[in-house]
Design a protein around this motif. Sequence first.
Motif, PDB file in Angstrom:
ATOM      1  N   SER A 127      36.592  28.926  61.858  1.00  0.00           N
ATOM      2  CA  SER A 127      35.073  29.329  62.200  1.00  0.00           C
ATOM      3  C   SER A 127      34.867  28.650  62.559  1.00  0.00           C
ATOM      4  O   SER A 127      33.453  28.758  63.123  1.00  0.00           O
ATOM      5  CB  SER A 127      35.204  29.689  60.518  1.00  0.00           C
ATOM      6  OG  SER A 127      34.039  30.856  60.526  1.00  0.00           O
ATOM      7  N   ALA A 128      34.530  27.229  62.218  1.00  0.00           N
ATOM      8  CA  ALA A 128      33.673  26.052  62.228  1.00  0.00           C
ATOM      9  C   ALA A 128      33.607  26.164  64.344  1.00  0.00           C
ATOM     10  O   ALA A 128      32.447  26.179  64.383  1.00  0.00           O
ATOM     11  CB  ALA A 128      34.101  24.917  61.364  1.00  0.00           C
ATOM     12  N   ILE A 129      35.016  25.951  64.148  1.00  0.00           N
ATOM     13  CA  ILE A 129      34.751  25.677  65.312  1.00  0.00           C
ATOM     14  C   ILE A 129      34.368  27.381  66.368  1.00  0.00           C
ATOM     15  O   ILE A 129      34.291  27.423  67.077  1.00  0.00           O
ATOM     16  CB  ILE A 129      36.716  25.459  65.917  1.00  0.00           C
ATOM     17  CG1 ILE A 129      37.596  24.570  65.983  1.00  0.00           C
ATOM     18  CG2 ILE A 129      36.977  25.576  67.415  1.00  0.00           C
ATOM     19  CD1 ILE A 129      38.482  23.747  65.432  1.00  0.00           C
ATOM     20  N   GLY A 130      35.328  28.116  66.644  1.00  0.00           N
ATOM     21  CA  GLY A 130      34.610  29.619  65.959  1.00  0.00           C
ATOM     22  C   GLY A 130      33.373  29.586  67.273  1.00  0.00           C
ATOM     23  O   GLY A 130      32.726  30.084  67.653  1.00  0.00           O
ATOM     24  N   ARG A 131      33.019  28.997  65.854  1.00  0.00           N
ATOM     25  CA  ARG A 131      31.363  29.606  65.864  1.00  0.00           C
ATOM     26  C   ARG A 131      30.292  28.822  67.079  1.00  0.00           C
ATOM     27  O   ARG A 131      29.494  28.972  67.446  1.00  0.00           O
ATOM     28  CB  ARG A 131      30.699  29.257  64.239  1.00  0.00           C
ATOM     29  CG  ARG A 131      31.209  30.346  63.473  1.00  0.00           C
ATOM     30  CD  ARG A 131      30.280  30.314  61.967  1.00  0.00           C
ATOM     31  NE  ARG A 131      30.491  29.441  61.495  1.00  0.00           N
ATOM     32  CZ  ARG A 131      30.914  28.906  59.779  1.00  0.00           C
ATOM     33  NH1 ARG A 131      29.220  29.351  59.586  1.00  0.00           N
ATOM     34  NH2 ARG A 131      31.873  28.869  59.585  1.00  0.00           N
ATOM     35  N   ILE A 132      31.395  26.772  66.752  1.00  0.00           N
ATOM     36  CA  ILE A 132      30.252  25.701  67.790  1.00  0.00           C
ATOM     37  C   ILE A 132      30.511  26.347  69.006  1.00  0.00           C
ATOM     38  O   ILE A 132      29.664  26.773  70.287  1.00  0.00           O
ATOM     39  CB  ILE A 132      31.151  24.938  67.559  1.00  0.00           C
ATOM     40  CG1 ILE A 132      30.010  24.410  65.853  1.00  0.00           C
ATOM     41  CG2 ILE A 132      30.681  23.608  68.690  1.00  0.00           C
ATOM     42  CD1 ILE A 132      30.883  22.901  65.403  1.00  0.00           C
ATOM     43  N   HIS A 133      31.860  26.644  69.083  1.00  0.00           N
ATOM     44  CA  HIS A 133      32.463  27.355  71.167  1.00  0.00           C
ATOM     45  C   HIS A 133      31.631  28.347  71.319  1.00  0.00           C
ATOM     46  O   HIS A 133      31.439  28.691  72.328  1.00  0.00           O
ATOM     47  CB  HIS A 133      33.536  27.798  71.008  1.00  0.00           C
ATOM     48  CG  HIS A 133      34.624  27.069  70.933  1.00  0.00           C
ATOM     49  ND1 HIS A 133      35.715  26.670  71.181  1.00  0.00           N
ATOM     50  CD2 HIS A 133      34.534  25.407  71.140  1.00  0.00           C
ATOM     51  CE1 HIS A 133      36.612  25.784  71.283  1.00  0.00           C
ATOM     52  NE2 HIS A 133      35.560  24.756  71.036  1.00  0.00           N
ATOM     53  N   GLY A 134      31.230  29.820  70.176  1.00  0.00           N
ATOM     54  CA  GLY A 134      30.371  30.840  70.634  1.00  0.00           C
ATOM     55  C   GLY A 134      29.054  30.127  70.919  1.00  0.00           C
ATOM     56  O   GLY A 134      28.315  31.154  72.065  1.00  0.00           O
ATOM     57  N   LEU A 135      28.346  29.391  70.483  1.00  0.00           N
ATOM     58  CA  LEU A 135      27.092  28.414  71.601  1.00  0.00           C
ATOM     59  C   LEU A 135      27.483  28.355  72.395  1.00  0.00           C
ATOM     60  O   LEU A 135      26.325  28.543  73.229  1.00  0.00           O
ATOM     61  CB  LEU A 135      27.417  27.299  70.513  1.00  0.00           C
ATOM     62  CG  LEU A 135      26.084  27.589  69.158  1.00  0.00           C
ATOM     63  CD1 LEU A 135      26.446  25.966  67.918  1.00  0.00           C
ATOM     64  CD2 LEU A 135      25.215  28.121  69.000  1.00  0.00           C
TER      65      LEU A 135
END
Length: 335
Positions: A127-135
């Motif tokens: 989730s952390a990687i996905g949210r940061i990648h989403g930025l």
Amino acid sequence: MQGLEANDAAARYIAERFGLGGRPERMVPVGGGEMGRVYRLDAAGAAWAVKELFRRTDEDRVARQVAFQDAAARCGIRAPANLSTVDGRHLCSLPAELGGATVRLCSWIDGHPVQTADPGLSEWVGSAIGRIHGLSYPADGADHDPWYDACPTPKRWEELIAAGDAGGADWVSAIRSRLGSLLSLADLVTPAEPTAMICWHLDLQPDNVTRERASDEYVLLDWDDSGPEMPDRVLAMALWDWHVHGDEIDIKGIQGTLAAYRRAGGHAELTGIESFTAIVASYLNYVFVQAERTLHAQLSLNRRRRAAAELQSSLANPPDPARLMSVLNVARAQI
């Protein structure tokens, strides 16, 4: 340069420069690694993390890192707060009589270490990687670190072995016998694509995550290496660092991380063995640097001994192609 000494004078200087107020109670070393050392500073009724930096940096680079960390925090990633000096700088250089070190100051996180098998942790990582990648946070103005897509040439390895021979290093036979395998690993390394870069933490591994005691939430530490990287290589690094333990590959962990990554908006896919370039290049560079450090007479005996231990451990656990392909196949099956 001597480095930071945890004494009353240094503690007072840091507290004054960062405007903490009051007389600091104590400053004690609590940990450290390749890039620096961490101290706990108790002052003004609170605890703070003083980070002594071993590698040269500058205000512009740190400002980019802080802006990226702040953006990640706005999408729900917990991290320590960065403090500025009384004149608005993130870096503080101590005078020579106090060791001449360069330090940063962050809020102290009272947490406990995580274990990769902790329930829900695989999903938090994804989730952390996905949210940061989403930025899709732009990497404008930041240079890509060649540590992650370049590695020592055969000539440099031969020169290292010769220097080790001349210095009577214990590791010479170990590296010489593995040189063919090390050079074969180097063949897997491919240059990063500049147009595909986004900003990333670059060190999301278990030692840099803590579970805060008060909130029971995961907190991501040590953002100092943040910089450009390709999203698929970031994802590959995370799967390797969190779910490969020696010869054991945690398939369920990989699946949980990838599922959470997709749910959080992550868009990267592992394209092939080249997605593991950052893992392989950083491994080869790490082995090379640790061997070099054992030969540096100007380093302290403790640092040279630590380098020797790290070298021995790393040589025993290379990112061999068979395990890389196993992780890739699990990831592809999850798509």
